[in-house]
Scaffold this motif. Structure first.
Motif, PDB file in Angstrom:
ATOM      1  N   GLU A   1      12.924 -10.410 -19.234  1.00 50.05           N
ATOM      2  CA  GLU A   1      13.801 -11.121 -20.251  1.00 50.05           C
ATOM      3  C   GLU A   1      13.085 -12.346 -20.586  1.00 50.05           C
ATOM      4  O   GLU A   1      13.116 -12.629 -22.182  1.00 50.05           O
ATOM      5  CB  GLU A   1      15.191 -11.239 -19.926  1.00 50.05           C
ATOM      6  N   ASN A   2      12.693 -13.405 -20.042  1.00 49.60           N
ATOM      7  CA  ASN A   2      12.269 -14.610 -20.459  1.00 49.60           C
ATOM      8  C   ASN A   2      10.933 -15.065 -19.838  1.00 49.60           C
ATOM      9  O   ASN A   2      10.978 -16.237 -19.498  1.00 49.60           O
ATOM     10  CB  ASN A   2      13.316 -15.538 -20.411  1.00 49.60           C
ATOM     11  N   GLY A   3       9.904 -14.001 -20.030  1.00 46.13           N
ATOM     12  CA  GLY A   3       8.571 -14.761 -19.443  1.00 46.13           C
ATOM     13  C   GLY A   3       7.433 -13.471 -19.159  1.00 46.13           C
ATOM     14  O   GLY A   3       6.215 -13.904 -19.211  1.00 46.13           O
ATOM     15  N   HIS A   4       7.966 -12.197 -18.833  1.00 42.28           N
ATOM     16  CA  HIS A   4       7.263 -11.264 -18.516  1.00 42.28           C
ATOM     17  C   HIS A   4       6.253 -11.541 -17.197  1.00 42.28           C
ATOM     18  O   HIS A   4       5.343 -11.100 -17.224  1.00 42.28           O
ATOM     19  CB  HIS A   4       6.387 -10.683 -19.678  1.00 42.28           C
ATOM     20  N   LYS A   5       6.880 -12.604 -16.240  1.00 44.88           N
ATOM     21  CA  LYS A   5       5.848 -12.828 -15.274  1.00 44.88           C
ATOM     22  C   LYS A   5       5.470 -11.810 -14.262  1.00 44.88           C
ATOM     23  O   LYS A   5       4.351 -11.395 -13.553  1.00 44.88           O
ATOM     24  CB  LYS A   5       6.254 -14.239 -14.694  1.00 44.88           C
ATOM     25  N   GLY A   6       6.730 -11.019 -14.126  1.00 42.44           N
ATOM     26  CA  GLY A   6       6.577  -9.916 -12.930  1.00 42.44           C
ATOM     27  C   GLY A   6       5.929  -8.728 -13.588  1.00 42.44           C
ATOM     28  O   GLY A   6       4.658  -8.126 -12.733  1.00 42.44           O
ATOM     29  N   GLY A   7       5.662  -8.541 -14.749  1.00 41.13           N
ATOM     30  CA  GLY A   7       4.818  -7.259 -15.207  1.00 41.13           C
ATOM     31  C   GLY A   7       3.259  -7.938 -15.058  1.00 41.13           C
ATOM     32  O   GLY A   7       2.351  -7.021 -14.617  1.00 41.13           O
ATOM     33  N   THR A   8       3.138  -9.376 -15.467  1.00 44.10           N
ATOM     34  CA  THR A   8       1.815  -9.668 -15.213  1.00 44.10           C
ATOM     35  C   THR A   8       1.127  -9.751 -13.891  1.00 44.10           C
ATOM     36  O   THR A   8       0.246  -9.403 -13.844  1.00 44.10           O
ATOM     37  CB  THR A   8       1.795 -11.173 -16.151  1.00 44.10           C
ATOM     38  N   LYS A   9       2.175 -10.323 -12.955  1.00 44.95           N
ATOM     39  CA  LYS A   9       1.764 -10.113 -11.532  1.00 44.95           C
ATOM     40  C   LYS A   9       1.397  -8.912 -11.170  1.00 44.95           C
ATOM     41  O   LYS A   9       0.273  -8.754 -10.499  1.00 44.95           O
ATOM     42  CB  LYS A   9       2.991 -10.924 -10.790  1.00 44.95           C
ATOM     43  N   TYR A  10       2.077  -7.811 -11.464  1.00 45.14           N
ATOM     44  CA  TYR A  10       2.104  -6.442 -11.046  1.00 45.14           C
ATOM     45  C   TYR A  10       0.502  -5.998 -11.324  1.00 45.14           C
ATOM     46  O   TYR A  10      -0.232  -5.524 -10.722  1.00 45.14           O
ATOM     47  CB  TYR A  10       3.058  -5.488 -11.560  1.00 45.14           C
ATOM     48  N   ALA A  11       0.065  -6.218 -12.710  1.00 48.60           N
ATOM     49  CA  ALA A  11      -1.364  -5.926 -13.232  1.00 48.60           C
ATOM     50  C   ALA A  11      -2.270  -6.588 -12.500  1.00 48.60           C
ATOM     51  O   ALA A  11      -3.310  -6.073 -12.294  1.00 48.60           O
ATOM     52  CB  ALA A  11      -1.321  -6.089 -14.583  1.00 48.60           C
ATOM     53  N   GLU A  12      -2.005  -8.104 -12.345  1.00 45.12           N
ATOM     54  CA  GLU A  12      -3.128  -8.634 -11.707  1.00 45.12           C
ATOM     55  C   GLU A  12      -3.295  -8.248 -10.201  1.00 45.12           C
ATOM     56  O   GLU A  12      -4.441  -7.930  -9.905  1.00 45.12           O
ATOM     57  CB  GLU A  12      -2.517 -10.123 -11.258  1.00 45.12           C
ATOM     58  N   LEU A  13      -2.381  -7.970  -9.444  1.00 46.65           N
ATOM     59  CA  LEU A  13      -2.329  -7.472  -8.214  1.00 46.65           C
ATOM     60  C   LEU A  13      -3.263  -5.943  -7.909  1.00 46.65           C
ATOM     61  O   LEU A  13      -3.722  -5.670  -7.259  1.00 46.65           O
ATOM     62  CB  LEU A  13      -1.064  -7.388  -7.481  1.00 46.65           C
ATOM     63  N   ALA A  14      -2.642  -5.269  -9.159  1.00 50.28           N
ATOM     64  CA  ALA A  14      -3.293  -4.165  -9.268  1.00 50.28           C
ATOM     65  C   ALA A  14      -4.863  -4.058  -9.297  1.00 50.28           C
ATOM     66  O   ALA A  14      -5.546  -3.090  -8.629  1.00 50.28           O
ATOM     67  CB  ALA A  14      -2.718  -3.228 -10.201  1.00 50.28           C
ATOM     68  N   ALA A  15      -5.288  -5.000 -10.076  1.00 48.94           N
ATOM     69  CA  ALA A  15      -6.568  -5.013 -10.311  1.00 48.94           C
ATOM     70  C   ALA A  15      -7.057  -5.509  -9.020  1.00 48.94           C
ATOM     71  O   ALA A  15      -8.267  -5.168  -8.644  1.00 48.94           O
ATOM     72  CB  ALA A  15      -6.909  -5.944 -11.366  1.00 48.94           C
ATOM     73  N   GLN A  16      -6.640  -6.647  -8.251  1.00 49.26           N
ATOM     74  CA  GLN A  16      -7.283  -7.264  -7.145  1.00 49.26           C
ATOM     75  C   GLN A  16      -7.392  -6.372  -5.960  1.00 49.26           C
ATOM     76  O   GLN A  16      -8.338  -6.121  -5.333  1.00 49.26           O
ATOM     77  CB  GLN A  16      -6.245  -8.100  -6.630  1.00 49.26           C
ATOM     78  N   ASN A  17      -6.206  -5.386  -5.928  1.00 54.69           N
ATOM     79  CA  ASN A  17      -6.608  -4.505  -5.016  1.00 54.69           C
ATOM     80  C   ASN A  17      -7.330  -3.152  -5.272  1.00 54.69           C
ATOM     81  O   ASN A  17      -7.254  -2.044  -4.602  1.00 54.69           O
ATOM     82  CB  ASN A  17      -5.039  -3.869  -4.683  1.00 54.69           C
ATOM     83  N   LYS A  18      -7.920  -3.175  -6.436  1.00 58.44           N
ATOM     84  CA  LYS A  18      -8.852  -1.856  -7.010  1.00 58.44           C
ATOM     85  C   LYS A  18      -8.100  -0.884  -7.064  1.00 58.44           C
ATOM     86  O   LYS A  18      -8.564   0.268  -6.516  1.00 58.44           O
ATOM     87  CB  LYS A  18     -10.001  -2.059  -6.116  1.00 58.44           C
ATOM     88  N   GLU A  19      -6.689  -0.926  -7.546  1.00 61.35           N
ATOM     89  CA  GLU A  19      -6.047   0.367  -7.349  1.00 61.35           C
ATOM     90  C   GLU A  19      -6.270   1.320  -8.794  1.00 61.35           C
ATOM     91  O   GLU A  19      -6.583   0.780 -10.070  1.00 61.35           O
ATOM     92  CB  GLU A  19      -4.368   0.111  -7.558  1.00 61.35           C
ATOM     93  N   GLU A  20      -6.271   2.620  -8.490  1.00 58.77           N
ATOM     94  CA  GLU A  20      -6.544   3.457  -9.792  1.00 58.77           C
ATOM     95  C   GLU A  20      -5.172   3.897 -10.435  1.00 58.77           C
ATOM     96  O   GLU A  20      -4.343   4.261  -9.443  1.00 58.77           O
ATOM     97  CB  GLU A  20      -7.273   4.599  -9.517  1.00 58.77           C
ATOM     98  N   HIS A  21      -4.914   3.740 -11.587  1.00 60.45           N
ATOM     99  CA  HIS A  21      -3.462   3.679 -12.023  1.00 60.45           C
ATOM    100  C   HIS A  21      -3.623   4.885 -13.186  1.00 60.45           C
ATOM    101  O   HIS A  21      -4.409   4.926 -14.216  1.00 60.45           O
ATOM    102  CB  HIS A  21      -2.821   2.733 -12.762  1.00 60.45           C
ATOM    103  N   ILE A  22      -3.157   6.347 -12.999  1.00 61.34           N
ATOM    104  CA  ILE A  22      -3.021   7.370 -13.850  1.00 61.34           C
ATOM    105  C   ILE A  22      -2.137   7.026 -15.092  1.00 61.34           C
ATOM    106  O   ILE A  22      -2.413   7.263 -15.896  1.00 61.34           O
ATOM    107  CB  ILE A  22      -2.606   8.464 -13.028  1.00 61.34           C
TER     108      ILE A  22
END
Lengths: 461, 461
Positions: free
Chosen positions: B325-346
């Motif tokens: 609602e007021n920052g989108h920090k969770g979505g941004t964090k999820y994306a950061e961690l996915a990249a860090q952990n070298k996850e493949e996302h379909i």
């Protein structure tokens, strides 16, 4: 080369017609969404008139106001069709108890429409729970005689369209009471026809046998039905009894009316496209979704045509049928008069499934090739409005008799989203507040769109 | 002959696969409709936890309970992702008046999220009404300076999807306050982002400039906006003024969490299909449709798979994002961690448009041929559930950042019926009672269906 040119011209003109249809539908939706009147009309019907069961003062007030409303729109013809209707009254509010030894647990019940009263002192009897008419038959008179039969088969939640769940559970309410009477039952309690677990009993009509034996029948809320069923399973002594008292009666038939408004066709004044819903409603609430939304959408179709200056080729009628709920006398009368007057009816569209977001229409008794061509021609026109499901299915209760007197008519049911309907159907919750303005207006526009297309292109698929 | 046989076998096996898919979808819907848990889970989230704005005690309680819930379902992994979030608090309820000479007319207002407070004594100033940012620019500092700017462009009712009306009116709320501040305005009042004419102000976030000047900004109910606009048109002397007082503040960032549950893939444990909604909600109500329904549908997808014994090939994640609602920090964090952990996302599917009857899905940034093939392959599977609109469109706010860090992911937005959403969006009316059980469950089943199909067949259209 000539042939190619001809094909090219033909293709262009088809494209031109389609573009014109598409633009016209956009106009109809814009008028409904920007200048729509059906929501405010519905507010008046619900809040200033309210319940309007056949034969009641509310029904008469609704007839008079509806005629006035149509007159105010300046349609080419506005008139009433006289019809005699059953006049059933509920009387004093019902009472019901589960009797568990010395404990009396009050439960929410409501008499089914057309049911007879209990004796003044009410009925107290042992209860036999059944899930179906078949189970009732298998038990027979030995088990049933002197008891209250409790029909308790719930809605099947797996149906996607809730109307199908209603259809498959509904035999309990309509046919249950006379079937139980046959085996000597003294009363019938029917689980409310809804998936919702709440404390509103849902009324609705039951079969009344003018010649035979009728026993008192009531609907019970789903919460109370679950309680009663659980307590019956305990089978402790003394066995659970049920008490109920209701004060309803069937008075002599009353005079009432269908209300009809018409825009006369410029080319075929004696060819008709009818759009209708029913003006009567159950007595427990305001008949908002059942079927205030339907009648207000029907008249809105004609209002929209006038507002945008569309002059139909064929005559378009809005019909407010009387007595759908407990007799269908209005629909029958309309069909009789149509035949008497030698009217040609192209199509009749009924809107009586609530004022929810449109999904499309169901076409009764049409062939597979009709449906295929229909979809090929018109589906894409409704797609931008997400109202493009043109499927096989029923037309509706009020227009049904028209097929008997004028076999060439195509019967069509308007299909809104069905998920919320049976939460409020035939309960005190069927009030204006539970209608969404945009959903109602989108429905009116969708029906106007179909009427326009039929008027322009007929239904010769 | 061999070739024909091969084709025949191929055709049979395609038919076999389609039949299996069709049966599996029916299973998913049956489980959701017969044994569904999302409605009761939503009841707990709304009624026992309630409002849960980022940084609040409610948000923390929601995180803890959500993890417990996922643990109770026995998923393969359940964990939290720590994330720092803005911590804005409303403080004491706002006050607003139209001042007409000696008369003070109280109006329903609510501070926009991330807004600054007024001075303690409130702000009183003349009002200038504008319909757009462009009009604001055309008036400039001479007219605006020292005034309260009143953005009053209503929703355009002609959009069929209400999200589009929200999208085209929303710039007033988000960009209006900083734009007005630039011209020296002392405050901003924004017409609530809804078509409904009611007395609830709709909150929502506004742009906060950490470096620049921020002026207090509030939403006003549509009824009060119409009143204010009408009174301004009278232009009598002394001119209408507006007073408002709000007590909100932005505290230091707080620690919070995304909540993640996972069923690990049997074949490709490092390939993911994510389904998510956001756990945070505005403070005015229970965040039922926004977005309690979304998170409860997301976890329901995994619960359904376990309940029917479906073991996915790829890893399936339910993600409860924090701070949409007021920052989108969770979505941004999820994306950061996915990249860090070298996850493949379909694929990532977001459900954040309310728990209404499903209509389909929108696919972000896909090609025309992708859409065409997608529809050819899967549309018919969703048709029996009337949830088969597979169209181009946005994915969602929380999954958006994933496309930045993992460009191969396909972003998908779940699309329910949109008509009722903005009646209750960001108001005190966004409560559990306004969610329909079946609509919510059908949505969960529809999303489960798409996840199943992606898991089985990938998204290689």
């Amino acid at each position: 080369m000539k042939k190619i040119l001809l094909l090219f011209t033909l293709a262009l003109s088809i494209t031109g017609v389609q573009a014109q249809d598409s633009l016209m539908l956009r106009k109809l939706y814009d008028e409904a969404l920007v200048n729509g009147k059906c929501y405010e009309n519905l507010r008046y019907l619900c809040k200033s008139i309210g319940p309007r069961l056949s034969g009641s003062a509310g029904a008469q007030k609704a007839v008079e106001w509806s005629k006035m409303l149509m007159d105010s729109y300046g349609f080419d013809k506005v008139y009433l069709q006289e019809v005699m209707v059953p006049h059933w009254v509920r009387g004093k509010k019902e009472e019901g108890y589960i009797i568990d030894g010395n404990n009396k647990i009050p439960v929410a019940i409501t008499a089914l429409g057309m049911s007879v009263a209990t004796p003044k002192e009410g009925i107290t009897a042992n209860v036999i729970e059944v899930k179906s008419l078949k189970e009732l038959d298998s038990l027979g008179e030995d088990v049933i005689k002197g008891k209250i039969v409790f029909f308790n088969r719930p809605f099947d939640p797996r149906f996607i369209e809730t109307g199908q769940a209603y259809g498959t559970a509904g035999d309990q309410r309509f046919m249950g009471p006379p079937a139980a009477a046959k085996y000597g039952a003294v009363g019938v309690i029917v689980r409310s026809l809804t998936e919702s677990i709440d404390n509103y009993p849902h009324t609705g009509t039951t079969a009344y046998d003018a010649a035979g034996k009728n026993i008192p029948a009531a609907a019970i809320s789903t919460i109370a039905a679950n309680t009663l069923s659980s307590m019956l399973k305990l089978r402790k002594l003394p066995l659970i009894k049920f008490y109920f008292k209701q004060n309803c009666q069937l008075l002599p038939d009353a005079k009432s009316y269908n209300v009809v408004g018409e825009i006369t066709g410029t080319q075929n004044p004696n060819k008709f496209i009818t759009v209708g819903g029913h003006l009567d409603s159950w007595d427990l609430a305001e008949g908002a979704h059942d079927d205030g939304t339907g009648v207000m959408q029907s008249v809105e179709v004609l209002r929209i045509f006038k507002a945008i200056g569309y002059r139909p080729k064929n005559s378009i009628r809005a019909v407010f049928f009387m007595n759908e709920e407990n007799g269908h006398k209005g629909g029958t009368k309309y069909a009789e008069l149509a035949a008497q007057n030698k009217e040609e009816h192209i199509a009749a569209i009924e809107t009586d499934e609530g004022g929810f977001t449109p999904r499309g229409f169901s076409f009764q008794g049409v062939s597979g090739s009709f449906l295929k061509e229909l979809n090929k021609s018109w589906k894409h026109l409704f797609e931008p409005y997400e109202a493009d499901r043109l499927v096989a299915g029923g037309g509706g209760t009020d227009i049904g008799p028209l097929k008997e007197t004028i076999p060439s008519v195509v019967l069509i049911g308007y299909r809104p989203d069905s998920q919320r309907y049976f939460d409020i159907h035939h309960t005190p919750n069927d009030v204006f507040e539970n209608v969404n303005k945009r959903e109602l207006e989108l429905g009116a526009a969708t029906i106007a769109g179909l009427v326009y297309l039929i008027d322009q292109h007929n239904l010769s698929f």
